[in-house]
Enzyme design. Structure first.
Site, PDB file in Angstrom:
ATOM      1  N   ILE A 166       0.870  -1.200   0.000  1.00  0.00           N
ATOM      2  CA  ILE A 166       0.000   0.000   0.000  1.00  0.00           C
ATOM      3  C   ILE A 166       0.898   1.240   0.000  1.00  0.00           C
ATOM      4  O   ILE A 166       1.725   1.391   0.895  1.00  0.00           O
ATOM      5  CB  ILE A 166      -0.868   0.072   1.284  1.00  0.00           C
ATOM      6  CG1 ILE A 166      -1.624  -1.248   1.499  1.00  0.00           C
ATOM      7  CG2 ILE A 166      -1.849   1.241   1.239  1.00  0.00           C
ATOM      8  CD1 ILE A 166      -1.878  -1.531   2.961  1.00  0.00           C
ATOM      9  N   HIS A 167       0.739   2.094  -0.999  1.00  0.00           N
ATOM     10  CA  HIS A 167       1.497   3.351  -0.949  1.00  0.00           C
ATOM     11  C   HIS A 167       0.828   4.508  -1.677  1.00  0.00           C
ATOM     12  O   HIS A 167       1.296   5.640  -1.620  1.00  0.00           O
ATOM     13  CB  HIS A 167       2.903   3.158  -1.547  1.00  0.00           C
ATOM     14  CG  HIS A 167       2.910   3.104  -3.045  1.00  0.00           C
ATOM     15  ND1 HIS A 167       2.644   1.968  -3.747  1.00  0.00           N
ATOM     16  CD2 HIS A 167       3.137   4.069  -3.976  1.00  0.00           C
ATOM     17  CE1 HIS A 167       2.717   2.205  -5.046  1.00  0.00           C
ATOM     18  NE2 HIS A 167       3.006   3.472  -5.209  1.00  0.00           N
ATOM     19  N   ARG A 168      -0.256   4.246  -2.378  1.00  0.00           N
ATOM     20  CA  ARG A 168      -0.888   5.266  -3.206  1.00  0.00           C
ATOM     21  C   ARG A 168      -1.285   6.483  -2.374  1.00  0.00           C
ATOM     22  O   ARG A 168      -1.763   6.322  -1.237  1.00  0.00           O
ATOM     23  CB  ARG A 168      -2.113   4.590  -3.825  1.00  0.00           C
ATOM     24  CG  ARG A 168      -2.660   5.092  -5.097  1.00  0.00           C
ATOM     25  CD  ARG A 168      -1.743   5.278  -6.228  1.00  0.00           C
ATOM     26  NE  ARG A 168      -1.152   4.087  -6.788  1.00  0.00           N
ATOM     27  CZ  ARG A 168      -0.083   4.103  -7.596  1.00  0.00           C
ATOM     28  NH1 ARG A 168       0.510   5.243  -7.902  1.00  0.00           N
ATOM     29  NH2 ARG A 168       0.392   3.004  -8.095  1.00  0.00           N
TER      30      ARG A 168
END
Ligand code: UD1
Ligand code: UDP
Length: 385
Positions: free
Chosen positions: A221-223
């Site tokens: 997860i990094h958006r």
């Protein structure tokens, strides 16, 4: 004949990985005809997001590192443009290669095109049709100042044609007479090239994590949308933890520092829970070979990453996409990726559906694994025209 000068511009993790495929071809087949110059903007600077890939993928050290670091979009992009412009003025390259959709892509495209250096954009034509996403703005602008546009998929090619780029341009190609190619995906080249090496080099890696092949969830997860809106991040992480407990399956979570920083600030209890839960293996970003190994052996992959969605497909793994839309629509149409957004019910139902579905097929949407060779050939032709 004098060697041609090609400026390869990277800044963020996925660009370094993509550039390794181009650099490999240049070193193998063009060593006596092309001088490759690598410019790193410094957008990613942690060792685990940058240096580690140069070492592991044996990419030559950057000739320039602008060291721009993290900042707001405008400030970061502006310092990149300033630095790239100086390098271009000094080096006078015959062409510039840019990758993907980050701020480094846009900055390089702007600096080069204004100095009348032709730009080749690798991973052109991808669209989410959401301009709220910073990457969508970077993609649109980069594509429209490029001379060669390498579209990895049919959908990407069609998007470019819809935006008015003619599919039948003939040489000489220029910024006003750009050429689009259906090139295949350079990440597929890399997956093929490094998959066996990953097995050989680090076969003890899964054991070290206590991750049993075929029996863990891999998630990234990094958006921006999933980290800046803390409720989304909390919902995603809580859903993943619940899945791992309810289905008695390990959750392997190599987290981007952006996500860790947000949790440290906004919800340290949740970060602590992730660190302590016996069903969760929280990791710093892993190397590319480690990531490939994790992807190949996962039961299912949950991600908001563009690259990881495709790699799930390359390694024939079902994927839950933690977004409301994706640029890689062929995966969703094919049923091997499912859009679950940041909604607990959709994530949990999606998991059950994907784990129980039989007969998923993984067609070759992404070319023949020789995209980089094709691209370098076309860039060479551009530099010689
Ligand atoms: C960037 C790209 C994104 C891409 C991703 C790949 C843009 C707008 N976004 O997102 O498209 O999918 O890279 O990973 O270009 N940070 C560190 N160490 C680093 C770099 C960043 O801790 O080496 C942290 C900082 O807190 C920083 C935050 O991550 O503020 C965001 O970094 P940034 O480069 O702005 O965007 P990414 O989320 O990495
Ligand atoms: N990746 C990696 N280590 C990690 C997470 C991702 O090597 O801990 C690799 C992944 O295999 C893929 C690329 O990074 O090749 C994807 O980059 P990222 O998710 O950062 O960006 P995106 O593709 O969304 O732009």
């Amino acid at each position: 004949m004098q060697n041609k000068k090609l400026l390869n511009i990277v800044g963020a993790r996925p660009q370094i990985i993509k550039a390794s495929a181009i650099s490999r071809v240049l070193r193998k087949d063009y060593i006596n005809s092309v001088d490759e110059i690598i410019l790193h903007t410094g957008q990613h600077y942690d060792r685990t997001l940058s240096e580690v890939f140069f070492e592991e993928l044996e990419i030559p050290k950057p000739d320039y590192n602008l060291g721009v670091g993290s900042a707001r979009h405008g400030k970061q992009t502006a310092s990149m443009i300033t630095g790239i412009e100086e390098v271009i003025l000094k080096e006078q390259p015959d062409a510039v290669i840019i990758y993907g959709d980050t701020n480094s892509t846009l900055a390089a495209g702007i600096a080069a095109s204004k100095l009348k250096i032709p730009v080749a954009h690798i991973e052109a034509g991808l669209r989410s049709f959401r301009k709220e996403m910073p990457e969508e703005i970077n993609r649109l602008l980069s594509d429209h100042i490029s001379t060669l546009l390498f579209a990895p998929t049919d959908a990407a090619l069609k998007n470019l044609i819809k935006e008015g780029i003619r599919p039948d341009a003939s040489p000489p190609f220029t910024i006003d007479n750009p050429k689009i190619f259906l090139s295949g995906d350079i990440m597929y080249d890399n997956s093929l090239f490094f998959a066996d090496l990953a097995e050989k080099k680090i076969n003890g890696f899964l054991k070290k994590l206590n991750a049993e092949p075929g029996n863990y969830i891999l998630a990234t997860i990094h958006r921006q949308k999933n980290t800046d809106i803390i409720e989304r991040l909390e919902t995603i992480l809580q859903s993943l933890i619940e899945l791992s407990v309810e289905h008695n399956i390990l959750l392997v979570l190599p987290l981007h520092p952006r996500t860790v920083h947000v949790l440290e600030k906004e919800n340290p209890e949740l970060l602590n829970r992730l660190r302590k839960a016996s069903s969760v293996k929280l990791l710093p970003p892993v190397t590319y070979l480690e990531m490939i190994l994790l992807e190949k052996n996962a039961a299912i992959i949950c991600t908001d990453s563009g690259g990881v969605q495709k790699e799930a497909h390359f390694f024939r793994r079902p994927c839950l996409v933690l977004r409301s839309e994706t640029e890689w629509i062929e995966l969703v149409k094919n049923g091997t990726a499912l859009l679950v957004d940041a909604e607990k019910d959709r994530i949990k139902e999606g998991y059950i559906n994907m784990m129980n579905v039989r007969g998923l097929s993984y067609p070759g949407f992404y070319g023949n694994g020789k995209a980089a060779e094709f691209m370098v050939e076309e860039v060479m032709a551009l530099m010689l025209q």
